[in-house]
Design an enzyme around this catalytic site. Structure first.
Site, PDB file in Angstrom:
ATOM      1  N   ASP A 153       0.821  -1.220   0.000  1.00  0.00           N
ATOM      2  CA  ASP A 153       0.000   0.000   0.000  1.00  0.00           C
ATOM      3  C   ASP A 153       0.854   1.269   0.000  1.00  0.00           C
ATOM      4  OD1 ASP A 153       0.699  -0.210   2.666  1.00  0.00           O
ATOM      5  OD2 ASP A 153      -1.348  -0.234   3.452  1.00  0.00           O
ATOM      6  N   GLU A 159       2.604  -8.925  11.438  1.00  0.00           N
ATOM      7  CA  GLU A 159       1.142  -8.964  11.400  1.00  0.00           C
ATOM      8  C   GLU A 159       0.527 -10.272  10.933  1.00  0.00           C
ATOM      9  OE1 GLU A 159       0.113  -5.325   9.322  1.00  0.00           O
ATOM     10  OE2 GLU A 159       0.228  -4.173  11.168  1.00  0.00           O
ATOM     11  N   GLU A 191       4.029   0.165  15.643  1.00  0.00           N
ATOM     12  CA  GLU A 191       3.515   0.818  14.430  1.00  0.00           C
ATOM     13  C   GLU A 191       2.354   1.718  14.787  1.00  0.00           C
ATOM     14  OE1 GLU A 191       2.115  -1.543  11.142  1.00  0.00           O
ATOM     15  OE2 GLU A 191       4.000  -2.624  10.939  1.00  0.00           O
TER      16      GLU A 191
HETATM   17  C1  BMA Z   1       1.063  -1.823   8.620  1.00  0.00           C
HETATM   18  C2  BMA Z   1       2.324  -2.339   7.970  1.00  0.00           C
HETATM   19  C3  BMA Z   1       2.282  -2.371   6.477  1.00  0.00           C
HETATM   20  C4  BMA Z   1       1.417  -1.318   5.867  1.00  0.00           C
HETATM   21  C5  BMA Z   1       1.009  -0.284   6.879  1.00  0.00           C
HETATM   22  C6  BMA Z   1       0.083   0.754   6.330  1.00  0.00           C
HETATM   23  O1  BMA Z   1       0.193  -2.782   9.013  1.00  0.00           O
HETATM   24  O2  BMA Z   1       2.767  -3.525   8.533  1.00  0.00           O
HETATM   25  O3  BMA Z   1       1.892  -3.624   6.027  1.00  0.00           O
HETATM   26  O4  BMA Z   1       2.049  -0.747   4.814  1.00  0.00           O
HETATM   27  O5  BMA Z   1       0.373  -0.905   7.914  1.00  0.00           O
HETATM   28  O6  BMA Z   1      -1.150   0.224   5.957  1.00  0.00           O
END
Ligand code: BMA
Length: 828
Positions: free
Chosen positions: A170, A429, A523
């Site tokens: 993405d 993930e 994240e």
């Molecule tokens: C997270 C990451 C990527 C992705 C991002 C944005 O879950 O691990 O897989 O690019 O989100 O959607």
């Protein structure tokens, strides 16, 4: 070294073209003028044929006398991407099927005096993997960008041990390449050689560091040899022992001690001291091999103990609980072979400049080049290392598991001596794919059982076993995150690492960061566009509209443009002009992420990590990155530098109150004064207060609070800002601003900025001033570029600031070209 110039062509064709090794098909086709730039406009779409055909690379070389006189010669490819057969003078030596492995073969019997020819045949990864997908009979969950490559809903990326992001992500194009992507060489040796050297720190005190070197030695026949280890840059005598050689590989150990060790610290805590150790193998009166390794002396522990209603998740470095600040790292190019050493250094240095002390190498990319880890060692940046599996589920047949096991062992052995390496994580993930994301619900129970068992085998059995065998001092963590945002139970959120995507994917407001605090944020993120100078490198003027075909081709999140616009409309007035929209998207991202970064730091020690998604880009695109593909710092990178500063003062609103927190990552307490003020945008100071501030080392605490009603009484919240500064001995140690309303509701004055420019070391110094507030001042040059030390900042009324810029321009030329853009300018 067999790198450098090679030749290549599509299999079956007569004509050969020049190629460069390390490299790949796409970059070689581009250099030969056979394809246009894959990143320009929508060219990606026309280049999808490249992964459907086979490619051949060849080189003719003449080995020197010295090499031919060796008992053994080995041909070593550090990276073959991916399905490759290697022939030396017509003999098949290597069959490769994993981009992440090193492939080698003893080739002495096949080498000739005079010219030798090496041929590598790459089979199309689509022809190779499509049958596997069809044989399986069902689709394993995965990211699913196959339609760009003409494969419809058939997802094949999970069958290939190949960088997953190249199949489309993405934030990334679908450019599935092939090639000799890392160095290739011939290694000649006699008698014995070292296959690997591992340095284990057994104990570390101020008096002495005790280490054990474990060396794998391969011999050609039984006998004796001498192993020595030298600690370079010291006057320590060599540590030496005699070893027995066998025919084949054996392991031997050698203990060493370094008195008064200098420790390796992360960025901000101290010097990341590096020792260079040299292992020397000698036999029959001569030196057989020397091998230098750079190591660091530190203890690093992942502390997991019951605390605060869950389980802690933090690192302890040399006995100090460490708050990790950083970002997620993706490969810096769709074609990783063309990332220059300079680019690697720029990115790692940029991370360090923003006070980061950790990068997470995300599982959909590559196990990075040695240089990346060398730089992280040098800049004091820890690496959270995922194994290369992401957002999909993978096959579990014996050859696949075997292949993944070898890949893991090789990479663990390659990287384990780096002091920067903090943790091995199974994947990105996949736990979420199996559970919370609900991607499994349509499978019949038998298949679901099989997929789950396959997952467990690799991530709960094979990988932890590899780590404990090859790198016993590092922790293994099965999947990032433990708890996904959508459906986490409060216990999970209180117990492990956490990806919070309520902001962005879940359309939650930025303020929701405050209600979604985990023990370690690995994240969270928000997108923005690159600015016009980057956009103009992949588009033409007619594309300059975020919904144009070209701009949409450089926005890979299906919800991306809609999300940015939606959030922007909640916080700002959405500008009509394209360049203003790009600028404001960066302001939106930075101000939103500021809320997140500061929230997660204030939550120390409950939360001990803030790793945002994502640091860099692999091509020019709208994405979550804080640095764009061409190395331009986005507003977020500047904001991270402030939010991640060792000492942070952070105002926030909570239940009708205004609070001011201080957060410190320093190892010494700080005593000073918190100076607060409410300023009218148009100048006057309406309120001020000073309180003494005692900030303990390595902590977070509120310094001041007041009822909002009380502080706002008689003032117009649309026209004021709150400024807080931590001052000690006349020096401002930290400062921050807070607004009481969303920017779209503020009554912003028209800025009247004036500036002057004078020469400074490495460039110029810009002094800026405005009698009224100028919000998110962006500095840029009309023509040419410069690196500004600060940007996108609020210029407070009557408070001049000085910003340094690195540039080759003279102060006069610079001043002529300097332009400013502020939020006010984007109001139509
Ligand atoms: C997270 C990451 C990527 C992705 C991002 C944005 O879950 O691990 O897989 O690019 O989100 O959607």
């Amino acid at each position: 070294d067999l790198g450098g110039s090679w030749e290549f062509h599509m299999a079956g064709q007569k004509k050969w073209y020049p190629a460069h090794v390390p490299g790949c098909v796409h970059t070689d086709l581009l250099a030969a003028g056979l394809i246009p730039d894959p990143f320009y406009r929508t060219n990606e779409r026309d280049l999808q044929w490249i992964d459907k055909v086979d490619w051949e690379y060849k080189k003719t070389f003449t080995p020197g006398e010295d090499l031919l006189s060796r008992e053994r010669v080995r041909l070593v490819f550090q990276g073959l991407d991916t399905y490759a057969r290697v022939y030396l003078n017509g003999a098949l030596l290597i069959r490769a099927d994993n981009m992440f492995r090193t492939w080698s073969a003893d080739c002495r019997p096949f080498l000739r005096k005079g010219p030798n020819t090496i041929l590598v045949r790459f089979r199309s990864p689509v022809s190779e993997d499509l049958p596997k997908r069809l044989d399986l009979g069902y689709q394993l969950p995965g990211p699913g960008w196959g339609w760009i490559g003409g494969l419809g809903k058939l997802g094949i990326s999970m069958f290939a041990r190949k960088a997953q992001y190249q199949y489309g992500w993405d934030w990334g194009p679908r450019l599935v390449t092939s090639g000799i992507w890392r160095p290739v060489r011939l290694e000649g040796w006699d008698r014995a050689r070292m296959e690997s050297v591992q340095y284990l720190v057994r104990s570390l005190t101020p008096k002495e560091a005790r280490l054990t070197a474990r060396v794998e030695v391969r011999g050609t026949r039984p006998g004796k040899a001498l192993l020595s280890i030298l600690v370079q840059g010291t006057d320590l005598p060599a540590f030496t022992r005699e070893i027995d050689l066998a025919e084949g590989t054996g392991t031997c150990s050698l203990d060493l001690a370094i008195p008064r060790p200098r420790l390796w610290w992360t960025n901000g805590l101290g010097e990341p001291h590096i020792y260079t150790l040299e292992a020397v193998l000698s036999g029959e009166g001569r030196i057989l091999e020397r091998r230098s390794t750079r190591i660091g002396l530190r203890t690093l522990r992942l502390v997991r103990k019951k605390s605060m209603g869950g389980k802690s998740f933090y690192f302890e470095l040399n006995g100090i609980p460490l708050y990790c600040k950083g970002a997620d790292w993706i490969p810096a190019d769709s074609f990783p072979s063309r990332v220059t050493p300079g680019k690697y250094e720029f990115l790692v240095k940029s991370a360090a400049a923003a006070h980061m002390n950790m990068l997470r190498v995300w599982g959909g990319g590559i196990y990075e080049n040695d240089l990346f880890y060398d730089l992280c060692d040098r800049y004091g940046i820890l690496v959270w290392q995922d194994f290369m599996f992401a957002c999909a589920l993978y096959p579990g047949d014996a050859p696949f598991v075997e292949n993944a096991t070898r890949e893991a062992a090789q990479n663990v052995k390659r990287l384990r001596n780096h002091p920067c390496l903090a943790l091995w994580c199974g994947n990105n993930e996949m736990d979420a794919v199996l559970g919370p994301w609900g991607w499994m619900k349509d499978f019949d129970p038998e298949i679901r059982k099989k997929i789950t068992a396959d997952y467990d085998r690799i991530f709960h059995l094979v990988l932890p076993k590899v780590v404990s065998a090859c790198d016993p001092t590092r922790p293994y963590w099965p999947s990032s995150p433990l708890a996904d945002w959508g459906v986490h139970t409060s216990l999970q959120a209180r117990s492990g690492d956490y990806h919070y995507w309520g902001v962005w994917h879940g359309k939650a407001m930025f303020e929701s960061f405050r209600d979604n605090v985990g023990r370690f944020m690995s994240e969270y993120g928000f997108q923005s566009f690159p600015l016009l100078d980057t956009v103009s490198r992949f588009s033409t003027r007619e594309d300059w509209n975020i919904d144009s075909e070209v701009m949409k081709a450089h926005q890979r999140s299906g919800i991306g443009n809609e999300r940015i616009r939606w959030y922007m409309s909640k916080y700002y007035k959405v500008p009509r002009r394209f360049d203003h929209f790009l600028y404001l998207s960066q302001v939106l991202q930075a101000e939103g992420m500021k809320i997140g970064m500061e929230t997660y730091r204030r939550a120390k020690p409950f939360c001990m990590g803030s790793i945002y998604w994502q640091l860099d880009d692999c091509w020019p695109v709208a994405s979550w990155s804080s640095i764009d593909y061409f190395g331009k710092w986005k507003a977020l990178q500047y904001f991270a530098r402030k939010a991640y500063a060792p000492l942070l003062v952070s105002p926030c609103e909570e239940k009708g109150r205004l609070l001011v927190h201080a957060v410190s990552d320093l190892t010494k307490p700080v005593t000073g004064t918190l100076r607060m003020e409410i300023l009218d945008f148009r100048g006057p100071s309406l309120w001020s207060r000073e309180v003494p501030a005692e900030i303990p080392s390595n902590g977070s605490l509120p310094l001041f609070h007041v009822e909002k009603k009380e502080i706002l009484a008689g003032k117009d919240p649309r026209r004021i800002l709150f400024h807080a500064a931590l001052v000690s001995k006349g020096k401002t140690l930290a400062e921050n601003v807070h607004y009481f309303m969303k920017v779209k509701d503020l009554d912003l004055p028209r800025p009247k900025c004036s500036f002057s420019v004078k020469a400074a070391k490495g460039g110029v110094e810009v002094r800026l001033e405005s009698p009224v507030l100028a919000k998110n001042v962006h500095l840029y040059l009309q023509k040419g570029s410069a690196f500004f030390e600060d940007d996108f900042f609020d210029l407070l009324p009557g408070r001049p600031v000085t910003v340094r810029a690195r540039t080759a321009l003279s102060p006069e030329a610079f001043e002529k070209r300097l332009r400013l853009l502020t939020v006010w300018d984007t109001l139509d």
